[in-house]
Each structure stands twice: as C-alpha cells, then as structure tokens.
Design a protein around this motif. Structure first.
Motif, mmCIF file in Angstrom:
data_model
loop_
_atom_site.group_PDB
_atom_site.id
_atom_site.type_symbol
_atom_site.label_atom_id
_atom_site.label_comp_id
_atom_site.label_asym_id
_atom_site.label_seq_id
_atom_site.Cartn_x
_atom_site.Cartn_y
_atom_site.Cartn_z
ATOM 1 N N ARG A 165 0.792 -1.233 0.000
ATOM 2 C CA ARG A 165 0.000 0.000 0.000
ATOM 3 C C ARG A 165 0.825 1.283 0.000
ATOM 4 O O ARG A 165 0.314 2.354 0.299
ATOM 5 N N SER A 168 -0.618 3.646 -2.505
ATOM 6 C CA SER A 168 -1.917 4.215 -2.121
ATOM 7 C C SER A 168 -1.749 5.499 -1.322
ATOM 8 O O SER A 168 -2.564 6.414 -1.394
ATOM 9 N N LEU A 169 -0.665 5.546 -0.578
ATOM 10 C CA LEU A 169 -0.401 6.720 0.259
ATOM 11 C C LEU A 169 -0.225 7.975 -0.585
ATOM 12 O O LEU A 169 -0.617 9.077 -0.192
ATOM 13 N N PHE A 170 0.394 7.815 -1.749
ATOM 14 C CA PHE A 170 0.731 8.978 -2.568
ATOM 15 C C PHE A 170 -0.347 9.290 -3.595
ATOM 16 O O PHE A 170 -0.268 10.302 -4.298
ATOM 17 N N CYS A 171 -1.340 8.413 -3.720
ATOM 18 C CA CYS A 171 -2.362 8.612 -4.737
ATOM 19 C C CYS A 171 -3.326 9.700 -4.310
ATOM 20 O O CYS A 171 -3.871 9.655 -3.215
ATOM 21 N N PRO A 172 -3.573 10.693 -5.161
ATOM 22 C CA PRO A 172 -4.486 11.766 -4.776
ATOM 23 C C PRO A 172 -5.919 11.274 -4.570
ATOM 24 O O PRO A 172 -6.717 11.989 -3.966
ATOM 25 N N TYR A 173 -6.254 10.093 -5.073
ATOM 26 C CA TYR A 173 -7.610 9.575 -4.875
ATOM 27 C C TYR A 173 -7.621 8.353 -3.966
ATOM 28 O O TYR A 173 -8.633 7.678 -3.848
ATOM 29 N N GLY A 174 -6.488 8.059 -3.384
ATOM 30 C CA GLY A 174 -6.421 6.923 -2.481
ATOM 31 C C GLY A 174 -6.632 5.586 -3.161
ATOM 32 O O GLY A 174 -7.073 4.631 -2.537
ATOM 33 N N ILE A 175 -6.340 5.501 -4.446
ATOM 34 C CA ILE A 175 -6.475 4.214 -5.133
ATOM 35 C C ILE A 175 -5.489 3.231 -4.511
ATOM 36 O O ILE A 175 -4.309 3.522 -4.375
ATOM 37 N N ASP A 176 -6.033 2.091 -4.119
ATOM 38 C CA ASP A 176 -5.247 1.152 -3.335
ATOM 39 C C ASP A 176 -4.882 -0.056 -4.187
ATOM 40 O O ASP A 176 -5.711 -0.909 -4.469
ATOM 41 N N ARG A 409 0.516 1.162 7.433
ATOM 42 C CA ARG A 409 -0.431 1.782 6.492
ATOM 43 C C ARG A 409 -1.833 1.191 6.556
ATOM 44 O O ARG A 409 -2.753 1.706 5.935
ATOM 45 N N GLU A 438 4.723 5.829 7.916
ATOM 46 C CA GLU A 438 3.749 5.507 6.868
ATOM 47 C C GLU A 438 4.424 5.392 5.504
ATOM 48 O O GLU A 438 3.866 4.799 4.588
ATOM 49 N N GLN A 439 5.624 5.942 5.365
ATOM 50 C CA GLN A 439 6.306 5.844 4.070
ATOM 51 C C GLN A 439 7.255 4.645 4.005
ATOM 52 O O GLN A 439 8.093 4.570 3.116
ATOM 53 N N THR C 65 -3.947 4.251 6.338
ATOM 54 C CA THR C 65 -3.576 5.069 7.490
ATOM 55 C C THR C 65 -2.233 5.713 7.236
ATOM 56 O O THR C 65 -1.279 5.048 6.852
ATOM 57 N N THR C 284 -10.650 4.342 0.737
ATOM 58 C CA THR C 284 -9.406 4.378 1.521
ATOM 59 C C THR C 284 -9.181 5.735 2.151
ATOM 60 O O THR C 284 -8.328 5.893 3.009
#
Lengths: 538, 171, 340
Positions: A165, A168-176, A409, A438-439, C65, C284
C-alpha cells in the motif's frame, strides 16, 4: 536455463528498448521472477477450483474451457460487491504520482511494476468488457481484448505485488493497489492459477492451524523447547498453558515465531513476558494449538479463504471462554484483524471489552474487535511501570526499526513499538524519514512472495529497504534491525546478509525478553541467542 | 598531451555516456527514472550506478587503484547480478568503458598518436573486468549458498523432528 | 502518437463547429440543441455514475492510514492522517480535496545529492495540478455572471479579483495565464517524461487538449476575434430561462467555444474526469479508522466452510492426549478408538 548464443547476446547489448506501447509488449515470464504453481492437492483440500499441474513457462496453461466466461462473471460479480473496485477502475487519471513509489519498480526497473500500470492491466479489460466507451472506441479509450496473454500477464504481475500500500499513500484519490491485487488474485484463482507458496500454507493452516502443517503435539514440543532455552539462560522455566478453558487471555501469534529463527527468540520473549506477568500479577494467558497461526495466507488468495482461516480465532476464543484476545507481532495478520476480522467473523459479543487487568487500562481502540496488539499491551505495562527492565543488557545492540507495511499503512501502529524500544534499548537510530513510518519500504516478500525460487526478485524488491538500513549502518554502526512482522523476520536475515552484511534481525519482544528481570532469575551471562551479554564477553 | 589528462578533461561526457550505456539495458521509462531521481533512498539503483561509476572512473585515473575499488564495483554488480539473467549482461558496463572512451577520444588519440596510452588504459579496464568477475561470482554464490543453507537447515529440522539427529549426536 | 490523435480530434471538433455555424449556419443546433443535450448529458451521466458507484457496497473498512492511530491515551494520535472520528475524516477529505495533500507528500525530500531540479518535478506536479484546478474553478465561477441576472455580488467580486492586474484592454485575467501554464505543464510532462508517456492513454491527452481548446477559444474571443458580449449574455440568459434567443451579432468563435464546452460536458461522465466525483467516495480516504472500535457491517457477508475445532480434535486427539494437551472428548469415546 539455456544461455543464449553469443550472437543473441550481442544483439541485446546496448540496444535501447524499442518505443512501444505497453499493450503491445507481450509478457515475458522470466525464471526467478515467479513462484511455482500450486500443488493441486493443496488446492483440492480447501476446495479451490481447477486444481491441476501446469507450468508458467509452457505455452498452454491448461485454462478451463470457459475461462473467458469465468473471468467476465468474476469481474462483474466483484464490481457489484466492491465499491473500491468500481471506483478504482474509473477514476485513475494516470498522474504518475505512484509510479516510482513501488519497491519492485525501484529495484527491478520493470515498467509494468509501476503501480498504475499493474492496475491498468485490470482496467484495460474492465474498459473493454464493461464500459460503453471502451466497447466502441477500443484502444482509444484504453481498452483491450481479453486474451490468454492477459491472464498470463495478470498472474505474473499480481504475484509481483506485496500489497504493501505504499503507492496508495501517494495517490491523490487513495487508489489502493493492494485492493486491486487482492481482487486480481481472486480472479486468477477462479482459473486455478495460484502459487504453491500460498496455496500449500493455506491448506496447512486450514487443517492443522499453522502454515507448515505442524501437528498439535509438535507445536507444544517446540514451545517447550524454547522454555528449556529460557531456563538455560535465566534459570527460570516458564510454564505456558495450552488450550486452557477459562483463561483470561488467548494469545495468538504467527506460527513463524514458533518455527523460524530469529522469530523463535521473539517467541521466547512472549513466553518470558507472560511468565513474568503470571508470577507478579497472576495473569492467566493460554496458547492454542488449534488457532496456532496468526498469519492468514487466505488473505493472499481470496476474501473467502481469508474468512475461512480467520474464523478460528473467534471460534477458539469462544470455546475456551477467554475474556479477550492478544495478538503477537505480525504484519498482514494485523491487517486482517484490524480491518477485516470483526466484519467477517464478528460480532465478538461473547468476549469482554479488553481491559489490561494489571494496569486497568481500557483498550478503547479495540473495544469491538476485542483483540489487542502485543505492543499496545506491553507499551501500556511499561508506561505504568509494571515491568522491571534492565536495558543495559541490550547495550551490544545498535538498533534501527523497520515499520512493517500492514501495521503502519493499514493500522497506524507507529509509536507503540518505538516506545517499547526506547525502554529496552539504549542505542536506537531511525532510518531516513522517507523510508519509515507511513512511508516505510516493504521487505519485498510480503503477500505470499516469500518463496525461495523468486529470491532475485525479492532481493531487488527489498533493495530500497536494505539501502536505508545500509545508510544507518554506515553512519551510526547499526547492527540490528527490529520489526514487528514474522515475514520480515524470516526474509530480512538473508536480505541483510546480501546487501548489508553485519546487520541482524530481531523482534521487539526479543529485546523485551532480554531486558526483562524475571523474579528469582540467576545472573544472566548470555542473551536469548546464547551470545554473551555486554561486559560478560571475557 | 597524454591520454590521462584527456580522460580527466572529458570526464563529464564520458561518465554521462557510460551511465547512459549502462541504463540502455532497461526500458526507457525506467532508465529515465534511474537517471533523473537523485534521492539516494527513493532511487537506490540509479544513485548507486551514477555515484559508483564516477568513483570507479576516478580510480582508473589514479596511478594505482586503491583498495576501495572493489567496494565501488561491488555496489553496481550486486544489483546487476540480480537484475540480469546473464553474466555477460550483468557485467556489460565494465566491457563498454573501452568502447565509450574510444568513441569519445578517438580523434585526439589519432591526432596525438596516443595508441600506447590507450593500450595501457585498456589493460587497466581488463584488470577491472577480472575483478568484476570475482565480485559477480561472490554475489551469485552468496545467493546459492543461502538457498543451500535454507534447504539444509530445513532437512536438518525435519530429521531432528523425526528423532534421527539425536541418535547421531548420541553416537 | 497517442497525443497526436487527441490533438487532431480536438482540431476536428473545432472544424465541426466552424463549418456547422460559419458555413452551414446551423446556429440553432450549435447554440441551443447541443448545449441543452450536453448539460442534460452531464447532469444525468454524473448522477448515474455516482449512483452506480453507490450501488456497490463497501464491504470492508480499509482506510489507508498515514499516521499514528488512536490507541493509548498518552500516545499522540495523528487525527487527520489517521482519523478515528467523523471530524477527522472531514478534515482529511478537506485537505485532500482542497490542497491535494497526498500529492504534496511527494515533496518530502530529506537527504539527497546531485541536481535538485530533477527530483523537484514531483513537487511541480502538485503545484501545477493545484494551479490548474483552482484556475479552472475560478474561471467556472466567473462565468456564472453570464448565467445570472442581476449578477450576485460574489461573482462580481471574484471577477474583479481575477482581473486585479488591470493589464491590457480588456484586462487580462490572472486565471487565464495560470490555467495555460498549468495545462502546458501537465501536457508537456505527459509528452516528455518517458515514464508518464508510457502510462498515458489517448484518454489522458484528449481532455487536456479539449480544455486547452476551450481556454484558447475563450481568450481569442476576448482579445483577438472580438465578439458582442451583450449578445452572448442574451444567448446564455436565454438558455437559462429556457427561452433561447440567437442574436446575429455574436460571432462564430463563440459557437466554437460553446461547442467545445458542450463536448467536455458530454465527455465528462464517461471518462476519468469523474475523478471529481470519485475522490469523495474513495473508501481508503473517506473512512474512519475506528475498525476495532466499531463493527463495520458487510451486507453480503455469507457463511463459509470452516475447519472446526471438533474436526481438528477428531483428527489429532490421540496425539494431543499423548502430548498432554486438554481435549474436549476423552480418547476412549472417540470413534476411531471404538472401532478398534
């Protein structure tokens, strides 16, 4: 593997890849980059479809006759059941923010390992099969035809994703991408395409309760073996309880801690902690041989398989009549417990809202699922001064801490382990900021990729993590990498040995076990690994 | 005019070509990422290549290479030996330096008749290649020894569990 | 190649409008019918898409998270990046939508060497994306003065602020420059960065060129191919009041502008532009990380086959008893034993 002729080699050298679009580049299945297919017996045992012998290197993958229909129905079904799937298929703008965040892309340089592209493998089919624009405009709308080649590509690349994931952290839409990989793997499973390193542990977990298929008596034997070792080091022998009805707390940890070094030392740490709490405060903890696997290999197979394996935890807690459940140090086990268990197999109304009987702390954050992470538990004990610790026993260790992907994450468990570390260890150094918390970078072997046959791929995937460890190793002399995940503990030793020789791997509770002063213990000469303690080297 | 001062003068171009050549074995989109992101943590591969090629080059320009040379070579080969299936491709970067130096300096070499210098320099590259092979084998052997150890310890554990090991020990 | 296709497609659209209005005189089609169809298409399409998303349940609570969880009282929680309350989620979504917080994460660079510019490109993406989207928003709001009478003061105010530079006559809007710069960056990045070029589809270039076409035709209308603003307002108000009028004084360029906007509206619900709606629904980001506190219900949760303790004990009872493990059924009564 036959080496190509000199002429072939020379044609490859210094030859820039042709500029082609990714849809035109057929998947090339490379040895060392894929796990072996599942043993049909394992699939059959848990009732998975189309179990058969097949080889990824063969032209013919022996797909079932109606495989197209299966995939279409499978996708439609999942689009109806998962809003995530639908939205993530529709809204990606291909901004590329995720592209260079994947450890596999960073390590291997295979452009299809860019998270966005891994998702496009699915999206292109979604557009072609389920959207009007894609059906009419075809390639212009980013659609492509569903062919056997596509299935091969899916299988190859969905099993090159560790569901960490980070993208997903860096995606502006939270695409996982983890969610998409999970669904993609479900689809390949419908066609009987799986890997043995996942399927066989699944069958084992289902039957015997743990991934190696260790039977109950052997499980108990292993733990008693650890008790012998602890007695040797401390003069005190813990007396763990198994399958005990009416205990206060059921303890579940990944079976890796029981069977694989250096997780075994972490396991000794748990045993010592529980012994200490029993002697000092009368805490009544039981282990279970039935629910003896915290890790959930079903999670790497399908949502249904995850539920089937996870069900044991609550069933066993109910049978034993414990108050609540305590969970050991594990990564994806905690993703499942934190984000799925209560929904799938709850409500756990037969358990009590977890309260630490020693400190009286109510674990507010676990009041519904009723399962507490052991670092939350131990951090609470330390905060209330309930543990006698001698942190100088860990003075030979210069430590850094790897945040495991799932707890960071998928949960946000960042400070608890650090708090414990600071109380059991004097020398602690963080890795650079864009590689922790988280990174954090994945170990490169999660989500069922910890197979020997893909070591090259795993080592490349683990390179970003190892590289950050190397930095603190060179700068501060770090010689130990702590983590709270059984997969980490299994894969980091060889990974470190390759990239950063001189760095060993430990779990948090091994450090606790070493620092913990047991009532009535003898003067310790060595740590749990049998290495001399600081000042006792002579 | 001698070759070494030319090599120093043109260091930037030669290094750039050398890196490009090394990266040309990757798809262009990855090569660009490896080349352009200068963060050592989010792009370990590219940065190791860039920094270590320069250090290797500097070593080659010394009268005598320091004992650091294997370390710089190791950094690159450790990655390449995993990424490529073929030894010759993994080590291609060491071969290609000759070609790159020749292409960049052939005019000057011809003009000033520096063939002897060039010959000596290419001998140093050959030595580099020998070293590279040693390191390559170390990397591969490390991987295989890990695999062997893994299998070994698993067998050992199985035997132990079956009760065979104790008999051997008692014996 | 993919970019060229899209560019020619937009040229084609411009040509359609030029021929249709300038050549064939289809003013009513381009000035009334198509805009109405487009608006209808946009509204219905948007609603359908969102309803369609909404029809699929969210079976699991899976927020990503990005900070410390809520746990023990003395551990400081990151309430925005790892929200445990509704308010936390509202703030998280607010920052996500109004400041593109996740894209901004890209910028954190601590230790590095070598040329700085290259890595900064990640930061540029955030900056230019933000510029583009805000400029678009302001331009959209500013255009509302064509669709209202009397014009509410808020629209007048925004119009005034946007034109505050007072350069040129008619004066240049700041957003006109910003959106052009933003678009240029987003386009060039797609074309020049091999990594982004590799992942781009024609559907990624097309909206960029289309919006560029809209902006350029708008600018042309104001500065170069002057056209009757009062007449335009008559048309737009006519559309709003459902009493379409088409004054002759309005030039073809306006119809080109209007046609491109109509195409954008029609294209919107069927394309990735729906990220505008999707970002609000992304599970998410919009879910509370209170997973272990409050049970999330999966509407299609179904019973599965499990391996029960009883089956397990039946299989291993003998070994368990031998090892001193407690069993539920004593050994003598087990079926296997009875048979013997």
């Amino acid at each position: 593997m036959a080496l190509p002729s000199a002429r072939e080699l020379f044609s490859k050298i210094s030859h820039r890849m042709p500029k082609r679009e990714w849809m035109d580049i057929p998947v090339e299945i490379k040895p060392g980059r894929y796990c072996y297919p599942a043993n049909p017996k394992s699939l059959e045992y848990v009732g998975m479809p189309y179990a058969r012998q097949w080889s990824p290197l063969d032209e013919d993958w022996k797909l079932p006759e109606n495989w197209m229909e299966i995939i279409r129905t499978g996708m439609r079904d999942r689009l109806d059941r998962f809003r995530t799937f639908k939205i993530f298929m529709d809204i990606c703008v291909r901004c590329g923010a995720c592209a260079d965040k994947c450890h596999f892309f960073i390590g291997t340089g295979d452009p299809k390992n860019m998270p966005v592209l891994r998702a496009e493998l699915l999206r292109s089919i979604y557009r072609g099969e389920f959207t009007t624009a894609g059906k009419i405009l075809g390639r212009f709308a980013g659609a492509r035809k569903l062919t056997e080649e596509v299935i091969k590509e899916w299988w190859y690349y969905f099993y090159q994703c560790t569901e960490c994931r980070r993208c997903s952290l860096f995606c502006p839409y939270g695409i996982d991408q983890a969610e998409l990989t999970i669904i993609g793997r479900e689809l390949t499973n419908l066609l009987g395409l799986n890997t043995d390193w996942i399927a066989t542990p699944v069958a084992n977990c289902y039957r015997t309760g743990n991934h190696l298929g260790i039977q109950p008596h052997a499980f108990k034997e292993m733990i008693e073996f650890f008790c012998d070792d602890i007695e040797e080091v401390t003069g005190i022998r813990p007396e763990p309880q198994f399958n005990k009805k009416g205990a206060d707390i059921l303890f579940i940890t990944p079976s890796g801690d029981v069977f694989a070094d250096p997780g075994t030392y972490t396991c000794m740490g748990y045993l010592m902690l529980f012994h200490y709490l029993k002697e000092e405060y009368g805490l009544d903890v039981t282990w279970s041989t039935y629910a003896s696997e915290g890790g959930n290999f079903g999670f790497f197979t399908s949502h249904e398989m995850m539920k089937r394996l996870n069900a044991k935890m609550y069933m066993e807690a109910k049978r034993l009549g414990v108050k609540w459940i305590l969970g050991g140090e594990c990564g994806h086990m905690w993703r499942v417990i934190h984000q799925y268990m209560d929904t799938m197999n709850g409500p756990a109304d037969f358990l009590e809202e977890p309260v630490n009987p020693i400190t009286g702390t109510k674990f507010e954050n676990a009041k519904s699922t009723k399962m507490v992470h052991i670092t939350e538990f131990t951090a609470d004990l330390i905060k209330h001064g309930k543990l006698k610790l001698d942190k100088s026993r860990n003075d030979n260790i210069i430590l850094t801490y790897h945040d495991s992907c799932n707890p960071s994450r998928g949960m946000g468990l960042l400070e608890e382990p650090r708090y414990i570390i600071k109380h059991v260890c004097n020398h602690f150094y963080e890795m650079p900021e864009n590689t922790i918390r988280e990174q954090t970078f994945c170990c490169g072997s999660g989500a069922g990729l910890n197979a020997g046959e893909i070591e090259e791929l795993r080592f490349l995937g683990g390179l970003p993590r190892a590289n950050a460890v190397k930095h603190v190793h060179d700068k501060f002399g770090v010689n130990m990498l702590a983590c709270i995940c059984a997969i980490d503990r299994a894969v980091f030793p060889p990974l470190m040995d390759y990239w950063v020789p001189g760095v060993d791997v430990t779990g948090i509770h091994e450090l606790v076990g070493n620092a913990l002063i047991l009532p009535g213990e003898k003067e310790r000469e060595t740590n749990l690994r049998g290495e001399p303690l600081p000042g006792k080297e002579g | 005019m001698d070759l070494y001062s030319l090599l120093r003068e043109k260091k930037k171009t030669i290094l750039n070509n050398w890196l490009d050549d090394l990266l040309s074995s990757y798809p262009p989109e990855s090569a660009q990422f490896f080349k352009s992101n200068p963060n050592q943590f989010s792009n370990p591969v590219g940065n190791t290549f860039r920094l270590n090629l320069e250090k290797i080059y500097d070593e080659l320009l010394q009268d005598k290479c320091s004992e650091k040379l294997p370390e710089w070579l190791d950094g690159i080969i450790r990655i390449r030996s995993l990424q490529e299936l073929h030894p010759s491709l993994s080590l291609n970067f060491a071969f290609s330096l000759k070609k790159i130096v020749w292409n960049s300096l052939k005019k000057e070499i011809k003009k000033h008749n520096l063939y002897e210098d060039y010959y000596k320099f290419s001998q140093r590259i050959d030595e580099l290649l020998g070293l590279a092979f040693d390191i390559y084998m170390q990397c591969r052997e490390k991987i295989w020894s890990q695999k062997a150890n893994y299998i070994n310890s698993r067998v050992h554990k199985l035997l132990e569990r079956a009760g065979y090991i104790k008999e051997v020990e008692a014996f | 190649m993919k970019a060229t296709y899209s560019l020619f497609l937009v040229f084609g659209l411009v040509l359609v409008a030029l021929i249709g209005v300038g050549g064939l005189g289809l003013h009513y089609l381009f000035g009334v019918i198509i805009p109405y169809v487009a608006v209808l298409c946009f509204i219905l399409g948007f609603i359908c898409k969102v309803l369609n998303w909404g029809r699929s349940p969210v079976p699991f609570r899976i927020p990503t998270t990005a900070g410390q969880q809520f746990s023990l009282p003395w551990i400081k929680q990151n309430k925005i990046d790892n929200p445990s309350t509704m308010w936390g989620v509202v703030l998280r979504m607010f920052f996500e939508i109004f400041t593109f917080r996740s894209l901004f994460r890209n910028t954190k660079v601590e230790l590095y060497d070598g040329p700085k510019l290259a890595y900064a490109s990640a930061k540029w993406l955030w900056l230019f994306a933000l510029m583009f989207h805000y400029a678009f928003l302001v331009i959209f709001i500013r255009h509302m003065r064509f669709f209202t009478e009397p014009v509410p003061s808020i629209f007048q105010f925004i119009d005034k602020v946007d034109g505050v530079l007072q350069v040129g006559a008619p004066h240049i809007y700041i957003t006109e420059i910003i959106i052009l710069v933003g678009l240029a960056f987003l386009l060039l990045r797609r074309i020049l960065d091999p990594k982004i070029r590799y992942i781009s589809l024609p559907a990624d270039y097309f909206p960029l060129f289309l919006i560029l076409g809209i902006v350029v035709s708008g600018i042309l209308m104001r500065f170069f191919v002057k056209t009757d603003v009062v007449g335009i307002k008559q048309i737009t108000m006519g559309l709003v009041m459902l009493k379409p009028v088409l004054p002759k004084s309005v030039g073809t360029i306006f119809y080109v502008h209007l046609f491109l906007v109509s195409v954008l509206l029609i294209y919107f619900p069927f394309s990735k532009l729906m990220h505008m709606g999707g970002v609000f629904l992304s599970p998410t980001r919009n879910m509370i990380n209170n997973n272990r506190m409050k049970r999330h219900v999966n509407p299609w949760n179904y019973p599965v086959k499990v391996h029960t303790y009883e089956a397990y004990e039946d299989e291993f009872r003998e070994k368990m008893v031998e090892a001193g493990l407690p069993v539920d059924k004593p050994l003598e009564q087990s079926p296997a034993e009875n048979k013997e």
